[in-house]
Design an enzyme around this catalytic site. Structure first.
Site, PDB file in Angstrom:
ATOM      1  CB  SER A 199      -0.956  -0.051   1.193  1.00 48.07           C
ATOM      2  OG  SER A 199      -1.977   0.911   1.073  1.00 48.07           O
TER       3      SER A 199
ATOM      4  CG  ASP B   7      -5.643  -4.664  -3.611  1.00 54.81           C
ATOM      5  OD1 ASP B   7      -6.038  -4.016  -2.622  1.00 54.81           O
ATOM      6  OD2 ASP B   7      -4.450  -4.707  -3.965  1.00 54.81           O
TER       7      ASP B   7
ATOM      8  CG  HIS C  91      -5.299  -2.824   0.441  1.00 51.97           C
ATOM      9  ND1 HIS C  91      -4.709  -2.531  -0.761  1.00 51.97           N
ATOM     10  CD2 HIS C  91      -4.810  -1.915   1.328  1.00 51.97           C
ATOM     11  CE1 HIS C  91      -3.904  -1.487  -0.616  1.00 51.97           C
ATOM     12  NE2 HIS C  91      -3.943  -1.105   0.641  1.00 51.97           N
TER      13      HIS C  91
END
Length: 337
Positions: free
Chosen positions: A140, A284, A311
Site C-alpha cells: 500500500s 483489492d 488489500h
C-alpha cells in the site's frame, strides 16, 4: 550459511541445520532487547528515533517491511512470523517516523515522500543492509515508498517487492469510483459519494457504510468480527495526523489538499532494474490489472496474483501470497530469477 525449503528427503532444513543459528542473538548489537532497536534518524527538524525489530539471521536474505497508511504500524505483518522463520529468511519489522512505536513529532513538514525515502536509507545503513542482502517489501503506502526508494537508491537493493499498490493515485481513484464503488448497492454508493462531496467525513454514517459494504470485501475479505487481532491493533494504533495530511479522509481516492494527491510514477517504472515482484489481488482496492502491467514495465519483473485476496492479501489469500513471495526471494538469492 545456506537455506532451502526442504532437504532431499523432504525434511525441513531450518529444523535440521538452521533453526538454532537462525534464532541466535548471541553477540548481536540487538541481543539485549531480542532484536529491537530504536534507530536514530536525522531530519531537517532534528533527530528522532524509529522502532525496528529483527527476526532471524541470514547473511543473504534480509527483508525490511514497509507498512501502509501512512501512519499505520508493523503489526500488519505479524503473520510473517508464521512463514519466514521456517524458510530461514531474516526480516525486520519497522514503524516509520510518526507511527505508534516510533517517535511521533507533530511538525507536518516531516511528512513528505523525499524525507521518508531518506529515513528508509538511514534505517538500511544502521541495519547493515546492502545490495548483497537487502530486499525491500512495501505494501500500500509502503509500496509507494518502496518504488520511490528504488528509483533513488536501487544500487543498494538486492530485490524489491511492491505489494497491493498501483503506480498512479489518479488511476487508483478512477478504479475505486468506477469499478469498486458501483459494486455496492446503488443507494449506498450514492450516500457515500454525497458524504464525500460535502466533505462530511466526521459523519459516523460514513464509516458505518464502509465497514458494512467496503472494508470486509476489499480491505480484508473476512467478516469484521473475524479480522486478525494484529490488524485490529494496527488500526487502533494508526496516527491520523500523518494519514489525513498525506492521504486524506476518503476511501475512494486522495482527498483534495492531501500531499500525495496526483502522485504518479507510471512513466518511471522502466527505470527500475533491480529484480522486482509486484503482488496484486482479485478483490483489492487496487486494480490487479494495473499491477500486472507494472510487473511488465520494470526491467526484471514478476507478477504474483492472489485470486482470493484483497488489500491485505497476506491474510485472506495467505498460501498463495507467501508461496509466491518466498519463491521470489529465494530465486533472486540463488540467481535463478
Amino acid at each position: 550459511m545456506s537455506f532451502s525449503c526442504t532437504s532431499p528427503n523432504g525434511e525441513n532444513q531450518s529444523q535440521n541445520q538452521g533453526s538454532s543459528s537462525y534464532l541466535d542473538f548471541s553477540n548481536r548489537d540487538d541481543q539485549f532487547e531480542g532484536g529491537i532497536r530504536m534507530i536514530p534518524i536525522k531530519t531537517p527538524k532534528g533527530e528522532f528515533k524509529v522502532w525496528t525489530k529483527r527476526v532471524g539471521n541470514n547473511p543473504t536474505m534480509k527483508v525490511l517491511l514497509l507498512h501502509g497508511g501512512p501512519g499505520m504500524t508493523h503489526e500488519l505483518y505479524s503473520c510473517f512470523d508464521g512463514y519466514f522463520p521456517s524458510e530461514g529468511i531474516e526480516y525486520i519489522y519497522y514503524d516509520q517516523l510518526g507511527s505508534y512505536y516510533s517517535d511521533q513529532p507533530e511538525d507536518q513538514s516531516l511528512w513528505t515522500i523525499d524525507r521518508f525515502v531518506d529515513e528508509v536509507d538511514q534505517v538500511r545503513e544502521a541495519l547493515g543492509l546492502n545490495k548483497d542482502n537487502f530486499y525491500l517489501f512495501g505494501q500500500s503506502w509502503g509500496g509507494m515508498l518502496a518504488m520511490e526508494y528504488a528509483l533513488k537508491h536501487q544500487d543498494k537493493l538486492k530485490g524489491l517487492v511492491i505489494s497491493n499498490m498501483m503506480s498512479s493515485l489518479d488511476e487508483y481513484e478512477k478504479y475505486a469510483k468506477e469499478v469498486l464503488g458501483p459494486q455496492m448497492p446503488a443507494e449506498v454508493f450514492e450516500e457515500v459519494m454525497e458524504i464525500e462531496k460535502n466533505n462530511d467525513f466526521e459523519n459516523p454514517r460514513y464509516e458505518e457504510l464502509l465497514l458494512e459494504h467496503h472494508y470486509q470485501y476489499h480491505v480484508l475479505r473476512m467478516p469484521l468480527e473475524e479480522w486478525p487481532e494484529a490488524v485490529m491493533r494496527s488500526l487502533k494504533h494508526v496516527n491520523p495526523n500523518v494519514y489525513v495530511y498525506m492521504q486524506g479522509h476518503s476511501e475512494f481516492g486522495i482527498t483534495t489538499g492531501a500531499t500525495l494527491k496526483g502522485w504518479d510514477r507510471r512513466a518511471d517504472l522502466k527505470n527500475i532494474s533491480v529484480p522486482t515482484l509486484v503482488i496484486g489481488a482479485g478483490h483489492d482496492t487496487m486494480d490487479p490489472a494495473h499491477m500486472e502491467w507494472m510487473a511488465s514495465e520494470v526491467q526484471r519483473g514478476r507478477y504474483l496474483f492472489c485470486p482470493d485476496g484483497s488489500h491485505l492479501s497476506q491474510y485472506d489469500d495467505q498460501k498463495v501470497f507467501f508461496e509466491g513471495l518466498i519463491k521470489f526471494i529465494k530465486d533472486v538469492d540463488n540467481g535463478s530469477f
